[in-house]
Design a protein around this motif. Structure first.
Motif, PDB file in Angstrom:
ATOM      1  N   ARG A 310       0.831  -1.212   0.000  1.00 52.48           N
ATOM      2  CA  ARG A 310       0.000   0.000   0.000  1.00 52.48           C
ATOM      3  C   ARG A 310       0.866   1.264   0.000  1.00 52.48           C
ATOM      4  O   ARG A 310       0.534   2.252  -0.664  1.00 52.48           O
ATOM      5  N   LEU A 311       1.965   1.228   0.738  1.00 53.28           N
ATOM      6  CA  LEU A 311       2.862   2.377   0.758  1.00 53.28           C
ATOM      7  C   LEU A 311       3.514   2.551  -0.612  1.00 53.28           C
ATOM      8  O   LEU A 311       3.615   3.675  -1.126  1.00 53.28           O
ATOM      9  N   ALA A 312       3.939   1.466  -1.223  1.00 46.55           N
ATOM     10  CA  ALA A 312       4.510   1.548  -2.571  1.00 46.55           C
ATOM     11  C   ALA A 312       3.485   2.090  -3.558  1.00 46.55           C
ATOM     12  O   ALA A 312       3.805   2.923  -4.418  1.00 46.55           O
ATOM     13  N   ALA A 313       2.243   1.629  -3.435  1.00 44.76           N
ATOM     14  CA  ALA A 313       1.188   2.106  -4.325  1.00 44.76           C
ATOM     15  C   ALA A 313       0.934   3.595  -4.131  1.00 44.76           C
ATOM     16  O   ALA A 313       0.728   4.344  -5.102  1.00 44.76           O
ATOM     17  N   ARG A 314       0.961   4.048  -2.890  1.00 49.78           N
ATOM     18  CA  ARG A 314       0.784   5.476  -2.634  1.00 49.78           C
ATOM     19  C   ARG A 314       1.907   6.289  -3.279  1.00 49.78           C
ATOM     20  O   ARG A 314       1.674   7.376  -3.817  1.00 49.78           O
ATOM     21  N   LEU A 315       3.127   5.772  -3.228  1.00 52.67           N
ATOM     22  CA  LEU A 315       4.242   6.466  -3.857  1.00 52.67           C
ATOM     23  C   LEU A 315       4.031   6.586  -5.365  1.00 52.67           C
ATOM     24  O   LEU A 315       4.279   7.640  -5.957  1.00 52.67           O
ATOM     25  N   VAL A 316       3.594   5.504  -5.992  1.00 46.32           N
ATOM     26  CA  VAL A 316       3.293   5.558  -7.425  1.00 46.32           C
ATOM     27  C   VAL A 316       2.219   6.607  -7.692  1.00 46.32           C
ATOM     28  O   VAL A 316       2.333   7.431  -8.613  1.00 46.32           O
ATOM     29  N   HIS A 317       1.181   6.583  -6.876  1.00 43.98           N
ATOM     30  CA  HIS A 317       0.077   7.554  -7.037  1.00 43.98           C
ATOM     31  C   HIS A 317       0.580   8.983  -6.902  1.00 43.98           C
ATOM     32  O   HIS A 317       0.277   9.846  -7.737  1.00 43.98           O
ATOM     33  N   GLN A 318       1.369   9.265  -5.846  1.00 44.88           N
ATOM     34  CA  GLN A 318       1.845  10.614  -5.598  1.00 44.88           C
ATOM     35  C   GLN A 318       2.778  11.120  -6.697  1.00 44.88           C
ATOM     36  O   GLN A 318       2.712  12.281  -7.116  1.00 44.88           O
ATOM     37  N   LEU A 319       3.650  10.255  -7.159  1.00 43.02           N
ATOM     38  CA  LEU A 319       4.660  10.672  -8.120  1.00 43.02           C
ATOM     39  C   LEU A 319       4.121  10.842  -9.532  1.00 43.02           C
ATOM     40  O   LEU A 319       4.762  11.485 -10.362  1.00 43.02           O
ATOM     41  N   THR A 320       2.955  10.287  -9.811  1.00 49.69           N
ATOM     42  CA  THR A 320       2.408  10.358 -11.162  1.00 49.69           C
ATOM     43  C   THR A 320       1.119  11.165 -11.253  1.00 49.69           C
ATOM     44  O   THR A 320       0.600  11.379 -12.355  1.00 49.69           O
TER      45      THR A 320
END
Length: 324
Positions: A310-320
């Motif tokens: 979930r944290l990795a997914a949030r990073l993808v979401h935030q960065l894109t």
């Protein structure tokens, strides 16, 4: 080493879109990732392309706990239900997979795949997989840039508890990618501009600190990340980026505290909290120089309540995500 043991999916094979699931809300303008992401095709308009590097080979060579080959699937499943805040298209290009010890073949295939995506104007986001993905990412980016100009300066920003600068001369692994990148830069006569943020002194030998110093690495230890220091750390990163033409961002999930990211190959006893990294990530997102992102070491076999995924997914979401 049996290089023939590599089994590599075609880079443009149809991805498993059934992984993208989530709720559907009745309100207008309430779409989620699973409703908007589409399968990548070669004629796709420029956008963000997610592609997985399903590999444990580098971690196994580095004597870490394996399981990160399942990371790309876990990140996709965590991303699916997230709210959609994008104005540009996002695609799923499937995985390049490495089975057995055929790491070099898998890295080569991933590099070729990323070069093609970059040539077509996309922002690739690579979902790992062990941190051996970094050398595959670099191969894709450096080959793309070499076609555009003779000399490139890339700011390599690695958020990681480890330098990953171990000597690759006898055996490459998840602990050697940035040493391999430094050697590649030297062979191309490109500057090696490397920042490693979140380094754990306890997890890196004096020899590795010496190597980092010799390579003029921007080093920020995990214990330096506190409220009073964030502005100064961000300033140093800004200066590095200002001197370069492009940015490659690599995030090893073991940079975070084990309580936030338990599902990694080498959990951090301290780590850096997301709140302290977000100002740097936001600066990089807005820099207009960000060319490639990878996220490494998500290991679902050791995750708890999908915290790491979930944290990795949030990073993808935030960065894109798009600005509103």
């Amino acid at each position: 080493m049996d290089e023939q043991a590599a089994v590599i999916k075609p880079a443009h094979a149809t991805p498993d879109m059934s992984l993208w699931q989530g709720r559907i809300d009745p309100e207008p303008n309430s779409e989620r990732w699973h409703q908007r992401i589409t399968a990548y095709h070669t004629d796709a308009a420029a956008g963000t392309v997610l592609t997985g590097f399903a590999s444990d080979a580098g971690v196994a060579r580095n004597k870490g706990r394996i399981g990160a080959a399942a990371g790309p699937t876990a990140i996709r499943q965590a991303l699916g239900p997230m709210a959609w805040h994008h104005d540009t298209p996002v695609y799923d290009a499937g995985d390049v997979a490495c089975h057995g010890d055929g790491l070099e073949h898998a890295q080569q295939r991933m590099g070729e795949h990323l070069t093609e995506l970059l040539d077509r104007g996309h922002l690739p986001v690579v979902l790992g997989g062990g941190h051996e993905v970094a050398y595959a990412s670099w191969r894709g980016l450096s080959d793309h840039l070499a076609q555009q100009q003779r000399r490139s300066c890339v700011a390599i920003i690695n958020l990681d508890a480890h330098f990953d600068l171990r000597d690759p001369s006898e055996l490459t692994s998840s602990g050697t990618p940035f040493a391999q990148i430094a050697a590649d830069c030297a062979s191309r006569r490109w500057p090696f501009r490397y920042a490693c943020l979140g380094v754990s002194q306890a997890a890196n030998t004096r020899a590795l600190f010496d190597t980092a110093s010799r390579l003029k690495t921007l080093v920020v230890e995990d214990r330096e990340f506190r409220d009073s220091r964030i502005a100064f750390i961000k300033r140093d990163v800004q200066r590095l980026v200002a001197d370069c033409d492009h940015v490659y961002l690599s995030i090893d999930m073991d940079v975070f505290p084990a309580s936030d990211a338990p599902g990694v190959s080498a959990p951090a006893s301290r780590g850096v909290i997301l709140t302290h990294l977000e100002p740097i990530l936001e600066f990089l997102r807005r820099s207009r120089k960000l060319r490639l992102i990878d996220i490494a070491e998500v290991n679902p076999a050791y995750d708890i309540d999908q915290r790491t995924a979930r944290l990795a997914a949030r990073l993808v979401h935030q960065l894109t995500r798009s600005d509103h």
